[in-house]
Write an enzyme that holds these catalytic residues in place. Structure first.
Site, PDB file in Angstrom:
ATOM      1  N   SER A 133       0.854  -1.183   0.000  1.00 53.50           N
ATOM      2  CA  SER A 133       0.000   0.000   0.000  1.00 53.50           C
ATOM      3  C   SER A 133       0.891   1.234   0.000  1.00 53.50           C
ATOM      4  CB  SER A 133      -0.946  -0.004   1.204  1.00 53.50           C
ATOM      5  OG  SER A 133      -0.247  -0.312   2.384  1.00 53.50           O
ATOM      6  N   GLU A 135       1.037   5.514   0.775  1.00 55.10           N
ATOM      7  CA  GLU A 135       0.368   6.624   1.485  1.00 55.10           C
ATOM      8  C   GLU A 135       0.759   7.961   0.862  1.00 55.10           C
ATOM      9  OE1 GLU A 135       0.489   6.353   5.801  1.00 55.10           O
ATOM     10  OE2 GLU A 135       1.042   8.468   5.890  1.00 55.10           O
ATOM     11  N   ASP A 195      -2.389  13.736  16.361  1.00 58.19           N
ATOM     12  CA  ASP A 195      -1.474  14.320  17.347  1.00 58.19           C
ATOM     13  C   ASP A 195      -2.181  15.401  18.135  1.00 58.19           C
ATOM     14  OD1 ASP A 195       0.816  12.778  17.019  1.00 58.19           O
ATOM     15  OD2 ASP A 195       1.263  13.815  15.147  1.00 58.19           O
ATOM     16  N   PHE A 234      11.183  14.684  11.040  1.00 51.87           N
ATOM     17  CA  PHE A 234      10.021  13.792  11.204  1.00 51.87           C
ATOM     18  C   PHE A 234      10.240  12.846  12.379  1.00 51.87           C
ATOM     19  CE2 PHE A 234       8.706  13.479   6.409  1.00 51.87           C
ATOM     20  CZ  PHE A 234       8.135  14.725   6.494  1.00 51.87           C
ATOM     21  N   HIS A 255       3.881  -1.040   3.662  1.00 55.23           N
ATOM     22  CA  HIS A 255       3.115   0.200   3.467  1.00 55.23           C
ATOM     23  C   HIS A 255       4.136   1.320   3.276  1.00 55.23           C
ATOM     24  CE1 HIS A 255      -0.205   3.116   4.113  1.00 55.23           C
ATOM     25  NE2 HIS A 255       0.683   3.818   4.800  1.00 55.23           N
TER      26      HIS A 255
HETATM   27  P1  FAD Z   1      -3.843   5.896  20.046  1.00 54.94           P
HETATM   28  O1  FAD Z   1      -3.884   4.481  19.618  1.00 54.94           O
HETATM   29  O2  FAD Z   1      -5.070   6.469  20.679  1.00 54.94           O
HETATM   30  O3  FAD Z   1      -2.607   6.045  21.040  1.00 54.94           O
HETATM   31  C1  FAD Z   1      -2.084   7.336  21.383  1.00 54.94           C
HETATM   32  C2  FAD Z   1      -1.339   7.291  22.701  1.00 54.94           C
HETATM   33  O4  FAD Z   1      -2.269   7.137  23.772  1.00 54.94           O
HETATM   34  C3  FAD Z   1      -0.367   6.106  22.878  1.00 54.94           C
HETATM   35  O5  FAD Z   1       0.728   6.562  23.636  1.00 54.94           O
HETATM   36  C4  FAD Z   1      -1.164   5.067  23.646  1.00 54.94           C
HETATM   37  O6  FAD Z   1      -0.328   4.246  24.451  1.00 54.94           O
HETATM   38  C5  FAD Z   1      -2.040   5.953  24.529  1.00 54.94           C
HETATM   39  N1  FAD Z   1      -3.375   5.410  24.772  1.00 54.94           N
HETATM   40  C6  FAD Z   1      -4.175   4.752  23.906  1.00 54.94           C
HETATM   41  N2  FAD Z   1      -5.368   4.452  24.487  1.00 54.94           N
HETATM   42  C7  FAD Z   1      -5.304   4.945  25.757  1.00 54.94           C
HETATM   43  C8  FAD Z   1      -6.217   4.964  26.862  1.00 54.94           C
HETATM   44  N3  FAD Z   1      -7.416   4.413  26.765  1.00 54.94           N
HETATM   45  N4  FAD Z   1      -5.806   5.565  28.015  1.00 54.94           N
HETATM   46  C9  FAD Z   1      -4.582   6.135  28.123  1.00 54.94           C
HETATM   47  N5  FAD Z   1      -3.673   6.138  27.104  1.00 54.94           N
HETATM   48  C10 FAD Z   1      -4.032   5.560  25.934  1.00 54.94           C
HETATM   49  N6  FAD Z   1      -1.807  11.606  12.243  1.00 54.94           N
HETATM   50  C11 FAD Z   1      -2.648  12.481  11.644  1.00 54.94           C
HETATM   51  O7  FAD Z   1      -2.992  13.514  12.220  1.00 54.94           O
HETATM   52  N7  FAD Z   1      -3.125  12.246  10.374  1.00 54.94           N
HETATM   53  C12 FAD Z   1      -2.810  11.116   9.688  1.00 54.94           C
HETATM   54  O8  FAD Z   1      -3.255  10.933   8.557  1.00 54.94           O
HETATM   55  C13 FAD Z   1      -1.942  10.169  10.310  1.00 54.94           C
HETATM   56  N8  FAD Z   1      -1.623   8.993   9.687  1.00 54.94           N
HETATM   57  C14 FAD Z   1      -0.865   8.067  10.352  1.00 54.94           C
HETATM   58  C15 FAD Z   1      -0.627   6.823   9.736  1.00 54.94           C
HETATM   59  C16 FAD Z   1       0.125   5.854  10.384  1.00 54.94           C
HETATM   60  C17 FAD Z   1       0.343   4.528   9.720  1.00 54.94           C
HETATM   61  C18 FAD Z   1       0.687   6.129  11.671  1.00 54.94           C
HETATM   62  C19 FAD Z   1       1.539   5.091  12.356  1.00 54.94           C
HETATM   63  C20 FAD Z   1       0.457   7.348  12.276  1.00 54.94           C
HETATM   64  C21 FAD Z   1      -0.323   8.322  11.639  1.00 54.94           C
HETATM   65  N9  FAD Z   1      -0.613   9.550  12.230  1.00 54.94           N
HETATM   66  C22 FAD Z   1      -1.451  10.454  11.615  1.00 54.94           C
HETATM   67  C23 FAD Z   1      -0.026   9.906  13.529  1.00 54.94           C
HETATM   68  C24 FAD Z   1      -0.942   9.548  14.712  1.00 54.94           C
HETATM   69  O9  FAD Z   1      -2.145  10.287  14.629  1.00 54.94           O
HETATM   70  C25 FAD Z   1      -0.168   9.894  15.975  1.00 54.94           C
HETATM   71  O10 FAD Z   1       0.901   9.008  16.160  1.00 54.94           O
HETATM   72  C26 FAD Z   1      -1.007  10.034  17.235  1.00 54.94           C
HETATM   73  O11 FAD Z   1      -0.225  10.688  18.240  1.00 54.94           O
HETATM   74  C27 FAD Z   1      -1.491   8.721  17.821  1.00 54.94           C
HETATM   75  O12 FAD Z   1      -2.470   8.166  17.046  1.00 54.94           O
HETATM   76  P2  FAD Z   1      -2.982   6.662  17.357  1.00 54.94           P
HETATM   77  O13 FAD Z   1      -4.126   6.422  16.486  1.00 54.94           O
HETATM   78  O14 FAD Z   1      -1.844   5.715  17.335  1.00 54.94           O
HETATM   79  O15 FAD Z   1      -3.469   6.877  18.886  1.00 54.94           O
END
Ligand code: FAD
Length: 284
Positions: free
Chosen positions: A9, A11, A103, A211, A261
């Site tokens: 895939s 991105e 973020d 980054f 990916h």
């Molecule tokens: P989560 O899975 O919610 O985790 C975030 C943090 O919170 C982690 O430290 C986790 O340990 C902690 N956590 C999770 N659940 C809980 C809970 N219930 N209680 C307490 N702590 C918890 N960002 C963008 O803005 N736009 C994008 O298009 C984008 N694409 C991405 C694509 C990929 C493949 C990746 C790997 C990252 C991407 N990101 C993007 C970045 C991502 O949004 C950030 O890394 C963000 O800080 C965390 O997102 P997440 O979905 O992993 O969060």
């Protein structure tokens, strides 16, 4: 092995200018040779590029033979807006979503919007759209920068799978062992979804270092030091980078990675060089 056996895939980020739109169309055409399972498009948390994500995804979905997958980050968003977006994607035939938290804006303290973590978004997508979407989530071989501990980060990753994620894409990394350890830890926790490594080509040292500082992906010391040596010789740096990343991909695939990916940064050349080196990705 051919691309049919591997989930490839690619991105993109949504272009902001007409020139960027034309460049992305060219890049996308050049990458079609890899027969990707899907092209995904990133989503800027909280703002300006969100409509551009939508437009870019719909264009790919409607004008190519390839599946398009929007990234959707939930931080700062309300349920109503997310639902509208999901419905709009459904109406355009989109069937895959990369579900993320996004973020935190700087100075963030406490809850903003209706969602705090990505597992809540996954749960919401499942509750509102059933099994319509294939849901991808993020995974972190070197742990998320805000991780309270390795164990908690893995537990929270599991909560995204329990909420209904179908597969995961990792943050990029240059240390294959970190990925294999992530797979082991997931297997021990009974997590059995495919976890596809995210691959970042090396195009520019300063940009990569920036980054990496932000997202917590480590550039190993040996690699950082070697890359600094190239200074202004961009071609030599990129040739070296292709070699490093192709070897990383070979190791990952040999060790059981279910696919690759690519973080394209809307460019195709380095990815095509890497996949040519792998010699396994092009269809006849
Ligand atoms: P989560 O899975 O919610 O985790 C975030 C943090 O919170 C982690 O430290 C986790 O340990 C902690 N956590 C999770 N659940 C809980 C809970 N219930 N209680 C307490 N702590 C918890 N960002 C963008 O803005 N736009 C994008 O298009 C984008 N694409 C991405 C694509 C990929 C493949 C990746 C790997 C990252 C991407 N990101 C993007 C970045 C991502 O949004 C950030 O890394 C963000 O800080 C965390 O997102 P997440 O979905 O992993 O969060």
């Amino acid at each position: 092995m051919t691309s049919q056996a591997l989930a490839i895939s690619c991105e993109f980020f949504p272009p902001r200018t007409e020139k960027g739109v034309l460049n992305l169309r060219k890049t996308r055409e050049q990458l079609q040779v890899l027969q990707p399972t899907y092209f995904s498009v990133t989503f800027g948390a909280g703002g300006s590029t969100q409509e551009k994500t939508f437009d870019t995804v719909v264009e790919i979905q409607e004008q190519t033979d390839f599946e398009a997958a929007p990234h959707l980050s939930c931080i700062g968003s309300g349920r109503e807006n997310i639902l509208k977006l999901l419905q709009a994607y459904q109406a355009h035939g989109i069937q895959r979503i990369v579900a993320l938290r996004g973020d935190k804006p700087s100075g963030w303290a406490g809850k903003i919007g209706d969602f705090s973590y990505a597992n809540e978004l996954v749960e919401f997508i499942r509750a509102k759209t059933g099994t319509h979407f294939h849901i991808e989530v993020a995974a972190y071989p070197e742990f998320h920068p805000e991780a309270q501990s390795a164990k908690k980060d893995l537990d929270y990753f599991k909560s995204k799978v329990e909420a209904g994620a179908d597969s995961a894409i990792t943050q990029y990394f240059y240390n294959a062992d970190a990925y294999f350890r992530l797979l082991d830890s997931c297997a021990k926790r009974g997590i059995d979804i495919p976890i596809v490594p995210g691959i970042m080509p090396i195009a520019n040292f300063e940009q990569l270092a920036r980054f990496s500082d932000i997202c917590g992906a480590e550039i190993p010391r040996w690699l950082r030091t070697r890359l600094k040596d190239f200074e202004d010789d961009k071609t030599a740096l990129q040739d070296f980078g292709v070699d490093v990343v192709a070897k990383l991909c070979e190791r990952l695939l040999a060790g059981g990675a279910p696919g690759l990916h690519f973080y394209t940064l809307n460019q195709s050349a380095l990815i095509l060089n890497i996949t040519n080196r792998l010699g396994v990705l092009k269809r006849d």
